[in-house]
Design a protein around this motif. Structure first.
Motif, PDB file in Angstrom:
ATOM      1  N   CYS B  54       0.818  -1.220   0.000  1.00  8.47           N
ATOM      2  CA  CYS B  54       0.000   0.000   0.000  1.00  8.47           C
ATOM      3  C   CYS B  54       0.848   1.265   0.000  1.00  8.47           C
ATOM      4  N   CYS B  55       0.314   2.284  -0.635  1.00  7.24           N
ATOM      5  CA  CYS B  55       0.877   3.628  -0.486  1.00  7.24           C
ATOM      6  C   CYS B  55      -0.248   4.553  -0.033  1.00  7.24           C
ATOM      7  N   GLY B  56       0.100   5.539   0.763  1.00  4.08           N
ATOM      8  CA  GLY B  56      -0.909   6.457   1.264  1.00  4.08           C
ATOM      9  C   GLY B  56      -1.574   7.212   0.131  1.00  4.08           C
ATOM     10  N   ASN B  57      -2.884   7.338   0.225  1.00  4.73           N
ATOM     11  CA  ASN B  57      -3.606   8.099  -0.782  1.00  4.73           C
ATOM     12  C   ASN B  57      -3.343   9.585  -0.623  1.00  4.73           C
ATOM     13  N   SER B  58      -3.799  10.356  -1.553  1.00  8.62           N
ATOM     14  CA  SER B  58      -3.619  11.804  -1.533  1.00  8.62           C
ATOM     15  C   SER B  58      -2.133  12.155  -1.461  1.00  8.62           C
ATOM     16  N   ALA B  59      -1.374  11.689  -2.428  1.00  5.32           N
ATOM     17  CA  ALA B  59       0.056  11.984  -2.459  1.00  5.32           C
ATOM     18  C   ALA B  59       0.322  13.477  -2.580  1.00  5.32           C
ATOM     19  N   ALA B  60      -0.732  14.220  -2.951  1.00  5.41           N
ATOM     20  CA  ALA B  60      -0.559  15.676  -3.068  1.00  5.41           C
ATOM     21  C   ALA B  60      -0.734  16.359  -1.720  1.00  5.41           C
ATOM     22  N   SER B  61      -1.107  15.612  -0.694  1.00  4.90           N
ATOM     23  CA  SER B  61      -1.379  16.250   0.599  1.00  4.90           C
ATOM     24  C   SER B  61      -0.235  15.959   1.581  1.00  4.90           C
ATOM     25  N   ALA B  71       1.596   3.293   8.092  1.00  2.00           N
ATOM     26  CA  ALA B  71       2.396   2.606   9.124  1.00  2.00           C
ATOM     27  C   ALA B  71       1.491   2.043  10.223  1.00  2.00           C
ATOM     28  N   LYS B  72       0.499   2.828  10.614  1.00  2.69           N
ATOM     29  CA  LYS B  72      -0.435   2.342  11.656  1.00  2.69           C
ATOM     30  C   LYS B  72      -1.230   1.136  11.160  1.00  2.69           C
ATOM     31  N   PRO B  78       0.339  -6.753  10.193  1.00  2.50           N
ATOM     32  CA  PRO B  78       1.699  -6.902   9.630  1.00  2.50           C
ATOM     33  C   PRO B  78       1.835  -8.021   8.610  1.00  2.50           C
ATOM     34  N   ASP B  79       0.989  -9.033   8.680  1.00  3.93           N
ATOM     35  CA  ASP B  79       1.089 -10.146   7.735  1.00  3.93           C
ATOM     36  C   ASP B  79       0.286  -9.911   6.454  1.00  3.93           C
ATOM     37  N   LYS B  80      -0.557  -8.895   6.489  1.00  2.00           N
ATOM     38  CA  LYS B  80      -1.434  -8.650   5.335  1.00  2.00           C
ATOM     39  C   LYS B  80      -1.017  -7.437   4.523  1.00  2.00           C
ATOM     40  N   LEU B  81      -0.435  -6.460   5.199  1.00  2.51           N
ATOM     41  CA  LEU B  81      -0.144  -5.185   4.542  1.00  2.51           C
ATOM     42  C   LEU B  81       1.346  -4.853   4.573  1.00  2.51           C
ATOM     43  N   LYS B  82       1.864  -4.461   3.441  1.00  4.67           N
ATOM     44  CA  LYS B  82       3.195  -3.863   3.350  1.00  4.67           C
ATOM     45  C   LYS B  82       3.010  -2.456   2.800  1.00  4.67           C
ATOM     46  N   GLY B  83       4.080  -1.657   2.840  1.00  2.75           N
ATOM     47  CA  GLY B  83       3.882  -0.271   2.432  1.00  2.75           C
ATOM     48  C   GLY B  83       5.009   0.300   1.604  1.00  2.75           C
ATOM     49  N   GLY B 105       7.352  -2.795   7.928  1.00  2.00           N
ATOM     50  CA  GLY B 105       6.435  -3.097   6.820  1.00  2.00           C
ATOM     51  C   GLY B 105       6.745  -2.324   5.558  1.00  2.00           C
ATOM     52  N   PHE B 106       7.446  -1.197   5.684  1.00  3.86           N
ATOM     53  CA  PHE B 106       7.768  -0.442   4.476  1.00  3.86           C
ATOM     54  C   PHE B 106       8.808  -1.201   3.652  1.00  3.86           C
ATOM     55  N   ILE B 107       8.488  -1.347   2.370  1.00  4.30           N
ATOM     56  CA  ILE B 107       9.371  -2.150   1.505  1.00  4.30           C
ATOM     57  C   ILE B 107       9.950  -1.349   0.348  1.00  4.30           C
ATOM     58  N   GLY B 108       9.450  -0.130   0.133  1.00  8.08           N
ATOM     59  CA  GLY B 108       9.922   0.637  -1.016  1.00  8.08           C
ATOM     60  C   GLY B 108       9.367   2.045  -1.009  1.00  8.08           C
ATOM     61  N   LEU B 109       9.516   2.722  -2.151  1.00 10.07           N
ATOM     62  CA  LEU B 109       9.072   4.112  -2.296  1.00 10.07           C
ATOM     63  C   LEU B 109       7.982   4.196  -3.357  1.00 10.07           C
ATOM     64  N   LYS B 110       7.168   5.255  -3.258  1.00  9.47           N
ATOM     65  CA  LYS B 110       6.150   5.515  -4.283  1.00  9.47           C
ATOM     66  C   LYS B 110       6.334   6.930  -4.805  1.00  9.47           C
ATOM     67  N   VAL B 111       6.376   7.036  -6.112  1.00  7.31           N
ATOM     68  CA  VAL B 111       6.498   8.342  -6.758  1.00  7.31           C
ATOM     69  C   VAL B 111       5.252   8.578  -7.608  1.00  7.31           C
TER      70      VAL B 111
END
Lengths: 249, 259
Positions: B54-61, B71-72, B78-83, B105-111
């Motif tokens: 997952c990446c957080g929505n509203s990347a403009a905010s 993260a929360k 933890p077994d279902k979601l990565k970020g 849980g964070f595994i990478g970046l989102k652009v």
């Protein structure tokens, strides 16, 4: 197993074909078979993209003796005798077993306001002919509201509302009980359940938009919806069967 | 495997499913339903999805708020979601390292440059994020839509060969974008493409798979920006072989995301 009737299918050669996209009637039939789509309501590409009358005639040829396709004509109000008048349209539809019409007001350049639709819609209402159009073809929500509220006895099937339209769609569906939503591209997360919960499964009609839309995606959307089996049956085929059975041409 | 039978029964398909392209949290511009962890996990259970990245929505905010929100969610599941850490080119105090320390849980970046002033994806303000991914051999999920963006992404993939790029939407938008993807894939082996797109036609997936190979495709849905069942159905009921479907649904992602 669910059987589907697709309420939005286009036959014929269209102007633009994307990479890998189905083209021929046999391509469409293969997808219908793969997706358990028993029948499809079909109009002809020429009737949208070019000569409406010629396209409607081509549809008759294309579907002659073929029970998988339910005929639909593209239509518009007659201006200066350009297209057949509403009464003649109804007669011709009856003669050729055409049971619904599809409008492309934006593509064909006319207004959907009552002053322009006038007698045309009155005849469709008298004959209980379902009227199909896509969300984008209406131009605006206000246009759509004007059309739907002016002809409450006509059932309008509005398709291709995207996942961004909920805030516009909800008040329209609340105010206009004659708005039935085509499911094809309505890919709001949990959207099918949402519409069923708020307005009832009677307000949704399965469609794919084939060959430009995806049949596999469209059937999965309904099969995986968090609604009852009875609701799925209504959306998949029950609602459209009811509308078509009510046509009085 | 008979995916059609499973789908028509409303049951999960017989594949492990890893979704590499999921959004998390509400967006201001249109209504979303079930956009937080509980809604996502509920849908995962119904459709038999094993893992959502997952990446957080509203990347403009507010980048802090949306990354902390993800993260929360990962703390709870933890077994279902990565970020992916959503980056923002306008804030020098956004340090990717902080987020990787904040949650395992964070595994990478989102652009997602198109909502961040529509900067080019290869704008210098993004370079420090690509450098970070390159240094740590991380995946970078990059939103691409038009050919210009696809080309910009490939320029960055060439410049940062240790970063592992995921080209969101597989350039399925139009022909120039597809051509840019096909050409770029020949040059860069550190790029895969995901299957996410709202308006899809039958045959598109098979066509792009034929051009770039199923080893270079990973399953992404763009869920919860929109529904995911239709993309799942589109892949599962495609004409691809079961082996290809398995690669797309999970095998490639496991390798690419080092899961």
């Amino acid at each position: 197993m669910l059987n589907f009737i697709d309420a939005r299918c286009q036959l014929g050669r269209r102007g633009i074909v994307r990479e890998g996209e189905p083209v021929t009637k046999s391509d469409i039939l293969e997808l219908m078979d793969r997706c358990s789509i028993e029948k499809a309501i079909a109009y002809h590409a020429m009737a949208k993209e070019g000569d409406m009358k010629a396209g409607n005639d081509l549809l008759l040829q294309e579907t002659e003796g073929d029970e998988r396709f339910i005929r639909q004509w593209c239509a518009m109000p007659s201006t200066f005798g350009e297209f057949m008048g509403a009464e003649e349209l109804a007669e011709q539809m009856k003669k050729h077993h055409v049971s619904s019409i599809r409008l492309f007001p934006k593509t064909h350049g006319y207004s959907v306001k009552p002053y322009a639709m006038g007698k045309f819609m009155d005849v469709m209402a008298q004959c209980h002919v379902p009227v199909f159009l896509t969300y984008a073809e209406c131009g605006s929500e206000d246009n759509l509201y004007s059309l739907l509220s002016s002809y409450p006895e006509v059932n309008f099937i509005i398709s291709d509302a995207s996942y961004r339209e909920n805030r516009k769609l909800f008040p329209l569906m609340e105010q206009c009980k004659n708005l039935l939503l085509g499911t094809g591209n309505f890919v709001v997360h949990g959207g099918v359940k949402l519409i069923c919960d708020y307005f009832g499964a009677e307000r949704m009609i399965f469609d794919t938009g084939l060959p430009m839309g995806s049949a596999t995606a469209a059937v999965a959307l309904i099969c995986y919806a968090e609604i009852s089996e009875e609701e799925k049956q209504l959306i998949a085929h029950g609602n459209i069967e009811r509308l078509l059975a009510d046509v009085k041409l | 495997m008979d995916c059609t039978k499973s789908i028509f029964a409303g049951k999960p398909v017989d594949f492990e499913v890893i979704d590499v392209h999921v959004h998390y949290g509400d967006a201001g511009t249109y209504q979303l339903c079930g956009s937080e962890a509980e809604g996502i996990v509920h849908t995962m259970g119904r459709l038999g999805m094993d893992l959502c990245c997952c990446c957080g929505n509203s990347a403009a905010s507010d980048w802090y708020y949306i990354n902390e929100n993800v993260a929360k969610g990962m703390d709870r599941y933890p077994d279902k979601l990565k970020g992916y850490v959503v980056v923002n080119p306008f804030y020098e105090d956004l340090d990717p390292a902080f987020w990787f320390e904040r949650s395992p849980g964070f595994i990478g970046l989102k652009v997602l440059a198109c909502v961040q002033g529509d900067l080019p994806l290869d704008h210098p303000r993004y370079h420090r994020f690509y450098e970070y991914a390159d240094r740590h051999n991380l995946p970078v999920l990059v939103h691409t839509w038009i050919a210009r963006e696809v080309n910009e992404m490939f320029r960055m993939a060439q410049k940062y060969p240790n970063a592992r790029f995921i080209c969101a939407h597989s350039a399925l938008t139009n022909r120039p974008a597809k051509e840019a993807l096909i050409e770029g894939m020949k040059i860069c082996d550190n790029v895969v493409a995901d299957t996410a797109i709202s308006e899809i036609y039958d045959g598109a997936l098979e066509w792009i798979a034929d051009k770039i190979g199923t080893d270079r495709l990973v399953y992404g849905s763009d869920f919860i920006t929109f529904e995911c069942s239709h993309i799942l159905g589109r892949v599962a009921m495609s004409k691809l072989t079961d082996d290809d479907k398995e690669k797309i649904f999970s095998r490639n992602a496991k390798q690419w995301l080092k899961l």
